[in-house]
Design a protein around this motif. Structure first.
Motif, PDB file in Angstrom:
ATOM      1  N   ILE A  74      -6.502   2.473  -9.114  1.00 53.69           N
ATOM      2  CA  ILE A  74      -6.097   3.183  -7.899  1.00 53.69           C
ATOM      3  C   ILE A  74      -7.329   3.491  -7.065  1.00 53.69           C
ATOM      4  CG2 ILE A  74      -4.077   4.269  -8.989  1.00 53.69           C
ATOM      5  CD1 ILE A  74      -5.719   6.923  -9.017  1.00 53.69           C
ATOM      6  N   GLN A  75      -7.085   3.789  -5.801  1.00 58.44           N
ATOM      7  CA  GLN A  75      -8.144   4.317  -4.947  1.00 58.44           C
ATOM      8  C   GLN A  75      -7.940   5.823  -4.900  1.00 58.44           C
ATOM      9  OE1 GLN A  75      -8.535   2.495  -1.058  1.00 58.44           O
ATOM     10  NE2 GLN A  75      -9.556   4.312  -0.259  1.00 58.44           N
ATOM     11  N   LEU A  76      -8.960   6.582  -5.206  1.00 56.67           N
ATOM     12  CA  LEU A  76      -8.864   8.038  -5.253  1.00 56.67           C
ATOM     13  C   LEU A  76      -9.751   8.651  -4.196  1.00 56.67           C
ATOM     14  CD1 LEU A  76      -7.864  10.654  -6.617  1.00 56.67           C
ATOM     15  CD2 LEU A  76      -9.729  10.386  -8.274  1.00 56.67           C
ATOM     16  N   GLU A  77      -9.144   9.461  -3.342  1.00 55.68           N
ATOM     17  CA  GLU A  77      -9.876  10.217  -2.319  1.00 55.68           C
ATOM     18  C   GLU A  77      -9.846  11.683  -2.734  1.00 55.68           C
ATOM     19  OE1 GLU A  77     -11.393   8.774   0.226  1.00 55.68           O
ATOM     20  OE2 GLU A  77     -10.593   6.771  -0.159  1.00 55.68           O
ATOM     21  N   LYS A  78     -10.985  12.187  -3.218  1.00 54.50           N
ATOM     22  CA  LYS A  78     -11.063  13.580  -3.684  1.00 54.50           C
ATOM     23  C   LYS A  78     -11.322  14.500  -2.489  1.00 54.50           C
ATOM     24  CE  LYS A  78     -12.663  13.313  -8.424  1.00 54.50           C
ATOM     25  NZ  LYS A  78     -13.744  13.711  -9.325  1.00 54.50           N
ATOM     26  N   ARG A  79     -10.267  14.776  -1.770  1.00 56.84           N
ATOM     27  CA  ARG A  79     -10.345  15.624  -0.580  1.00 56.84           C
ATOM     28  C   ARG A  79      -8.936  16.011  -0.170  1.00 56.84           C
ATOM     29  NH1 ARG A  79      -8.309  12.392   3.116  1.00 56.84           N
ATOM     30  NH2 ARG A  79      -8.782  10.170   3.128  1.00 56.84           N
ATOM     31  N   SER A  80      -8.844  16.818   0.860  1.00 56.08           N
ATOM     32  CA  SER A  80      -7.536  17.211   1.394  1.00 56.08           C
ATOM     33  C   SER A  80      -6.937  16.101   2.243  1.00 56.08           C
ATOM     34  CB  SER A  80      -7.681  18.474   2.244  1.00 56.08           C
ATOM     35  OG  SER A  80      -8.126  19.543   1.446  1.00 56.08           O
ATOM     36  N   TYR A  81      -5.636  16.126   2.389  1.00 51.00           N
ATOM     37  CA  TYR A  81      -4.892  15.160   3.188  1.00 51.00           C
ATOM     38  C   TYR A  81      -5.249  15.269   4.662  1.00 51.00           C
ATOM     39  CZ  TYR A  81      -0.842  13.256   5.679  1.00 51.00           C
ATOM     40  OH  TYR A  81      -0.023  12.570   6.545  1.00 51.00           O
ATOM     41  N   THR A  94      -3.087   4.558  -3.376  1.00 45.44           N
ATOM     42  CA  THR A  94      -4.156   5.467  -2.967  1.00 45.44           C
ATOM     43  C   THR A  94      -3.666   6.881  -3.239  1.00 45.44           C
ATOM     44  OG1 THR A  94      -4.917   3.977  -1.226  1.00 45.44           O
ATOM     45  CG2 THR A  94      -5.558   6.295  -1.028  1.00 45.44           C
ATOM     46  N   VAL A  95      -4.523   7.690  -3.818  1.00 47.06           N
ATOM     47  CA  VAL A  95      -4.203   9.091  -4.088  1.00 47.06           C
ATOM     48  C   VAL A  95      -5.172   9.957  -3.301  1.00 47.06           C
ATOM     49  CG1 VAL A  95      -4.056  10.908  -5.844  1.00 47.06           C
ATOM     50  CG2 VAL A  95      -3.374   8.564  -6.411  1.00 47.06           C
ATOM     51  N   HIS A 102       0.841  -1.197   0.000  1.00 43.78           N
ATOM     52  CA  HIS A 102       0.000   0.000   0.000  1.00 43.78           C
ATOM     53  C   HIS A 102       0.877   1.249   0.000  1.00 43.78           C
ATOM     54  CE1 HIS A 102      -3.781  -2.114   0.553  1.00 43.78           C
ATOM     55  NE2 HIS A 102      -3.086  -2.959   1.299  1.00 43.78           N
ATOM     56  N   CYS A 103       0.692   2.052  -1.024  1.00 46.33           N
ATOM     57  CA  CYS A 103       1.463   3.279  -1.191  1.00 46.33           C
ATOM     58  C   CYS A 103       0.502   4.446  -1.358  1.00 46.33           C
ATOM     59  CB  CYS A 103       2.377   3.177  -2.408  1.00 46.33           C
ATOM     60  SG  CYS A 103       3.581   1.825  -2.306  1.00 46.33           S
ATOM     61  N   LEU A 104       0.855   5.565  -0.754  1.00 45.56           N
ATOM     62  CA  LEU A 104       0.022   6.764  -0.787  1.00 45.56           C
ATOM     63  C   LEU A 104       0.732   7.863  -1.563  1.00 45.56           C
ATOM     64  CD1 LEU A 104      -2.417   8.465   0.299  1.00 45.56           C
ATOM     65  CD2 LEU A 104      -0.957   9.008   2.264  1.00 45.56           C
ATOM     66  N   VAL A 105      -0.009   8.507  -2.442  1.00 42.92           N
ATOM     67  CA  VAL A 105       0.486   9.711  -3.112  1.00 42.92           C
ATOM     68  C   VAL A 105      -0.449  10.839  -2.723  1.00 42.92           C
ATOM     69  CG1 VAL A 105       0.948  10.859  -5.321  1.00 42.92           C
ATOM     70  CG2 VAL A 105       1.472   8.420  -5.041  1.00 42.92           C
ATOM     71  N   VAL A 106       0.114  11.873  -2.118  1.00 42.42           N
ATOM     72  CA  VAL A 106      -0.659  13.053  -1.757  1.00 42.42           C
ATOM     73  C   VAL A 106      -0.355  14.112  -2.801  1.00 42.42           C
ATOM     74  CG1 VAL A 106      -1.149  14.790  -0.001  1.00 42.42           C
ATOM     75  CG2 VAL A 106      -0.493  12.467   0.697  1.00 42.42           C
ATOM     76  N   ASP A 123      -4.256   9.391   6.947  1.00 45.29           N
ATOM     77  CA  ASP A 123      -4.179   8.778   5.611  1.00 45.29           C
ATOM     78  C   ASP A 123      -2.965   7.864   5.474  1.00 45.29           C
ATOM     79  OD1 ASP A 123      -6.502   9.879   4.512  1.00 45.29           O
ATOM     80  OD2 ASP A 123      -5.454  11.698   3.869  1.00 45.29           O
ATOM     81  N   ILE A 124      -1.917   8.111   6.253  1.00 47.80           N
ATOM     82  CA  ILE A 124      -0.708   7.307   6.110  1.00 47.80           C
ATOM     83  C   ILE A 124      -0.767   5.990   6.887  1.00 47.80           C
ATOM     84  CG2 ILE A 124       0.736   9.312   5.640  1.00 47.80           C
ATOM     85  CD1 ILE A 124       1.875   8.980   8.466  1.00 47.80           C
ATOM     86  N   ASN A 125      -1.800   5.827   7.708  1.00 44.54           N
ATOM     87  CA  ASN A 125      -1.921   4.583   8.471  1.00 44.54           C
ATOM     88  C   ASN A 125      -1.950   3.378   7.539  1.00 44.54           C
ATOM     89  OD1 ASN A 125      -2.034   6.152  10.745  1.00 44.54           O
ATOM     90  ND2 ASN A 125      -4.213   5.880  11.085  1.00 44.54           N
ATOM     91  N   LYS A 126      -1.192   2.374   7.883  1.00 48.30           N
ATOM     92  CA  LYS A 126      -1.114   1.098   7.154  1.00 48.30           C
ATOM     93  C   LYS A 126      -0.495   1.229   5.760  1.00 48.30           C
ATOM     94  CE  LYS A 126      -4.791  -0.945   9.808  1.00 48.30           C
ATOM     95  NZ  LYS A 126      -6.077  -1.548   9.863  1.00 48.30           N
ATOM     96  N   MET A 127       0.216   2.310   5.501  1.00 56.29           N
ATOM     97  CA  MET A 127       0.909   2.474   4.228  1.00 56.29           C
ATOM     98  C   MET A 127       2.355   2.001   4.373  1.00 56.29           C
ATOM     99  SD  MET A 127      -1.103   3.683   1.956  1.00 56.29           S
ATOM    100  CE  MET A 127      -2.808   4.210   2.016  1.00 56.29           C
ATOM    101  N   PHE A 128       2.904   1.496   3.289  1.00 54.34           N
ATOM    102  CA  PHE A 128       4.306   1.097   3.248  1.00 54.34           C
ATOM    103  C   PHE A 128       5.184   2.315   2.972  1.00 54.34           C
ATOM    104  CE2 PHE A 128       7.974  -0.525   0.740  1.00 54.34           C
ATOM    105  CZ  PHE A 128       8.561  -1.295   1.720  1.00 54.34           C
ATOM    106  N   LEU A 129       4.705   3.148   2.052  1.00 51.45           N
ATOM    107  CA  LEU A 129       5.424   4.385   1.761  1.00 51.45           C
ATOM    108  C   LEU A 129       4.452   5.461   1.322  1.00 51.45           C
ATOM    109  CD1 LEU A 129       5.889   5.142  -1.509  1.00 51.45           C
ATOM    110  CD2 LEU A 129       7.499   3.272  -1.361  1.00 51.45           C
ATOM    111  N   VAL A 130       4.912   6.701   1.444  1.00 46.37           N
ATOM    112  CA  VAL A 130       4.104   7.847   1.050  1.00 46.37           C
ATOM    113  C   VAL A 130       4.965   8.784   0.208  1.00 46.37           C
ATOM    114  CG1 VAL A 130       4.606   9.107   3.189  1.00 46.37           C
ATOM    115  CG2 VAL A 130       2.615   9.745   1.851  1.00 46.37           C
ATOM    116  N   ILE A 131       4.329   9.353  -0.802  1.00 47.83           N
ATOM    117  CA  ILE A 131       4.987  10.364  -1.635  1.00 47.83           C
ATOM    118  C   ILE A 131       4.154  11.639  -1.559  1.00 47.83           C
ATOM    119  CG2 ILE A 131       5.644  11.042  -3.980  1.00 47.83           C
ATOM    120  CD1 ILE A 131       6.229   8.092  -4.544  1.00 47.83           C
TER     121      ILE A 131
END
Length: 168
Positions: A58-65, A39-40, A14-18, A69-77
């Motif tokens: 992808i999973q897209l969350e159309k909102r602010s960070y 997840t974006v 699981h990777c997050l892009v903000v 959001d980083i919970n259970k993520m392997f990495l975040v960008i």
């Protein structure tokens, strides 16, 4: 600062892009190419990200960070143009010990991304340790001309030969 070179296996991680602009979109595509579950979070994603979400890529969350959001993520960008938000993302990631890259801000990252030339499974990376992304890009372009698509095919054949030899 000297960085320890490593290639990460992010298959099914699981990777997050903000950030959903052009930079965020490029980061998402690179993560997807390596098999990540992406997840974006972005209030205003590019049409390409919306398309990827509609296809279920992808999973897209159309909102602010939000910090959780980083919970259970392997990495975040972090790929936003908001310095305060990028700082917050970095602090949140540090707090829970996850890998974090903030685009164009090596001083708040615990890893940086090299320039990459890909030819199938062949990956040639170039890093200037964050000192000159422009030089890394110039070298990448030079290497792209030097190493054509045939190197991907060659590597595939060599891998098959190696597998056969090892089985004997």
């Amino acid at each position: 600062m000297k960085y320890y070179p490593v290639n990460l296996n992010i298959q099914n991680r699981h990777c997050l892009v903000v950030g959903g602009g052009g930079v965020g979109t490029r980061k998402v595509i690179a993560l997807l190419d390596c098999g990540a579950r992406v997840t974006v979070v972005s209030p205003d994603p590019t049409p390409r990200l919306q398309e990827l979400a509609a296809m279920g890529s992808i999973q897209l969350e159309k909102r602010s960070y939000r910090s959780d959001d980083i919970n259970k993520m392997f990495l975040v960008i972090g790929a936003t143009d908001d310095e305060n938000l990028n700082q917050q993302i970095s602090k949140d990631a540090e707090r829970v010990n996850i890998l974090c890259n903030i685009a164009d801000r090596p001083e708040v990252c615990n890893f940086i991304l090299p320039a990459v030339v890909r030819r199938g499974d062949l990956a040639i990376t170039i890093s200037t340790s964050g000192k000159s992304p422009a030089l890394a890009k110039k070298l990448r372009k030079k290497l792209e001309h030097q190493f054509g698509k045939e190197y991907g095919v060659l590597l595939k054949l060599m891998g098959a030969i190696r597998k056969k030899l090892l089985s004997q």
